[in-house]
Design an enzyme around this catalytic site. Structure first.
Site, PDB file in Angstrom:
ATOM      1  N   HIS A 107      11.487   1.082  -9.068  1.00 19.49           N
ATOM      2  CA  HIS A 107      12.839   1.642  -8.992  1.00 19.49           C
ATOM      3  C   HIS A 107      13.764   0.524  -9.474  1.00 19.49           C
ATOM      4  CE1 HIS A 107      10.771   3.600  -5.528  1.00 19.49           C
ATOM      5  NE2 HIS A 107      11.529   4.650  -5.781  1.00 19.49           N
ATOM      6  N   ASP A 110      14.312  -2.175  -7.007  1.00 16.68           N
ATOM      7  CA  ASP A 110      13.158  -3.017  -6.647  1.00 16.68           C
ATOM      8  C   ASP A 110      13.184  -4.289  -7.486  1.00 16.68           C
ATOM      9  OD1 ASP A 110      12.304  -0.804  -5.200  1.00 16.68           O
ATOM     10  OD2 ASP A 110      10.891  -0.161  -6.767  1.00 16.68           O
TER      11      ASP A 110
HETATM   12  C1  XLS Z   1       8.685   8.376  -1.336  1.00 18.42           C
HETATM   13  C2  XLS Z   1       8.248   8.476  -2.723  1.00 18.42           C
HETATM   14  C3  XLS Z   1       8.779   7.387  -3.642  1.00 18.42           C
HETATM   15  C4  XLS Z   1       8.586   7.805  -5.074  1.00 18.42           C
HETATM   16  C5  XLS Z   1       9.441   7.096  -6.049  1.00 18.42           C
HETATM   17  O1  XLS Z   1       8.179   9.055  -0.451  1.00 18.42           O
HETATM   18  O2  XLS Z   1       6.869   8.523  -2.757  1.00 18.42           O
HETATM   19  O3  XLS Z   1       8.167   6.176  -3.357  1.00 18.42           O
HETATM   20  O4  XLS Z   1       7.268   7.663  -5.476  1.00 18.42           O
HETATM   21  O5  XLS Z   1      10.794   7.241  -5.787  1.00 18.42           O
END
Ligand code: XLS
Ligand code: NI
Ligand code: NI
Length: 442
Positions: A107, A110
């Site tokens: 993201h 991140d």
């Molecule tokens: C959360 C999601 C997130 C997505 C990406 O539950 O899995 O991590 O994979 O935003």
């Protein structure tokens, strides 16, 4: 392949992980994942395209609602956000290359901490994109997909693309634009939308019809922007039924496929299935795979597992061989993923505090997938599994059954056929036989 890009080693004393085979008792070695092994016409590396999830491995420090983080992140020392983020990236690429993961996913937030000034955030992300480009070139690691976190910042408490406030929606759009730019610049194969807060807490204050229309408009805008700017990859929607929102619009694969069809997005979007989201929706991982494969939209996977006793997304590393073998049967029969890979959207436990723990977790996950794929391939090529399923439908292959499938029968004709043929014989579904077969091949 050089392992270290930065000057510091963060995972000291841990060598690059090697395949040593099932005879090895080295816990820091692969026992099944031999990346060059060819199974069903492709190497294991090509089948899986494993990816590291930046957020769980390098951002999530083990905190829970009852207490702060327990994991020591030595890369988080510097005061300047960009300098700090670069050290985190050094640690990430050291881990990813030591682990032989060919891909990573992130993201925007991140990669580097965001503040509240959009221009400053854009500048910070660009600095990290420049740095990531060098890291990718030096290591050969590639970007599987990028995404924007439009659910954590308090401004998104009522949603992002489905927020009742247009100004909040525009902030989400600003973040998505920059995250798409980053994904394109880093050669990402995909761009993911996970609608964490795209849903509602109560219908008393929600115009659901209008919110869903906004989501569709938002996705069209993002897609058009990315295509205009040269993005050739796959857009992915990641279904999840709930958490953090009580009711999320991207409930499961079937719901998302219907939404994409309704809003004319099926040509550009595919599904990113997450195991623990499937089980939260009351389905199995296998069910979600089959639904997406049948619709031709099996795009990518977020690998993890849930907990039988809990009703939330525990995001544990995958280790259930029976579940994975059933999943790999579908995966192989579908011809694999369309443009995606297998991203470990999983976190080590709060109590797993040794640097090795992150390695054990990924080794276990990669070995489990490898063993499951090898087993599924053996089942498909040398057992009666496929034939048995085909034979269950044999009555539709000829005569009146085939006429029915070809829309050449009326309801009156079926009525007459039932009378003339009498009571059907009982035919076993042989479920226990098939379940035993999986254990026999494992
Ligand atoms: C959360 C999601 C997130 C997505 C990406 O539950 O899995 O991590 O994979 O935003
Ligand atoms: Ni996920
Ligand atoms: Ni999740």
């Amino acid at each position: 392949m050089s392992v270290l890009f930065g000057s510091k080693e963060y995972f000291k004393g841990i060598p690059q992980i090697k395949y040593e085979g099932t005879g090895s008792d080295n816990p820091l070695a692969f026992r099944w994942y031999d990346e060059d092994r060819v199974v069903a016409g492709k190497t294991l590396k090509e089948h899986f395209r494993f990816a590291c999830a930046y957020w769980h491995s390098f951002c999530n420090d083990g905190n829970d609602p009852f207490g702060p983080g327990t994991h020591l992140f030595s890369w988080n020392a510097k005061a300047d956000p960009v300098d700090r983020a670069k050290e985190k990236m050094d640690a990430a690429f050291e881990f990813i290359t030591k682990m032989r993961l060919p891909f990573y996913c992130f993201h925007d937030v991140d990669l580097v901490d965001y503040g509240s000034d959009i221009r400053e955030n854009d500048r910070r992300l660009q600095a990290l994109v420049d740095y990531a480009r060098q890291q990718q070139a030096a290591s050969g690691v590639k970007l599987l997909w990028g995404t924007a976190n439009v659910f954590s910042n308090p401004r998104y408490m009522n949603g992002a693309a489905t927020n009742p406030d247009f100004l909040v929606l525009s902030h989400a759009a600003a973040q998505v634009k920059t995250a798409i730019d980053a994904t394109i610049e880093l050669g990402g194969d995909g761009y993911v939308f996970w609608g964490g807060r795209e849903g509602y807490m109560t219908l008393l204050n929600t115009d659901m019809k209008r919110e869903k229309a906004h989501l569709a408009r938002f996705l069209h805008m993002a897609k058009d922007y990315a295509r205009r700017n040269g993005f050739k990859g796959t857009f992915l929607i990641e279904p999840k039924p709930m958490e953090p929102t009580k009711h999320q619009y991207d409930y499961d694969s079937e719901t998302v496929i219907g939404f994409l069809r309704q809003w004319d997005l099926l040509d550009d979007f595919k599904i990113n299935i997450e195991v623990n989201h499937a089980t939260l929706a009351g389905h199995t991982f296998q069910h979600e795979l089959q639904v997406s494969a049948d619709a031709g939209v099996l795009g990518s996977l977020d690998a993890n597992r849930g907990d039988y006793q809990n009703g939330w997304d525990t995001d544990q590393f995958p280790n259930n061989l029976n579940e994975l073998t059933e999943a790999m049967l579908i995966f192989l029969e579908a011809g694999g993923l369309q443009g995606g890979g297998i991203n470990f959207d999983a976190k080590i436990r709060r109590t797993s505090t040794d640097p090795q723990d992150l390695f054990y977790a990924h080794i276990g996950g990669m070995d489990a997938f490898a063993r499951a794929l090898i087993t599924a391939d053996a089942i498909l090529s040398s057992s009666g599994y496929k034939q048995l399923r085909k034979d269950r439908y044999a009555s539709f292959d000829t005569g009146k059954g085939s006429a029915f499938e070809k829309a050449a029968l009326t309801l009156e004709e079926l009525h007459a056929y039932a009378i003339e043929s009498g009571e059907p014989p009982r035919v076993s579904g042989r479920q226990e036989y098939l379940e035993n077969m999986i254990n026999r091949y494992l």
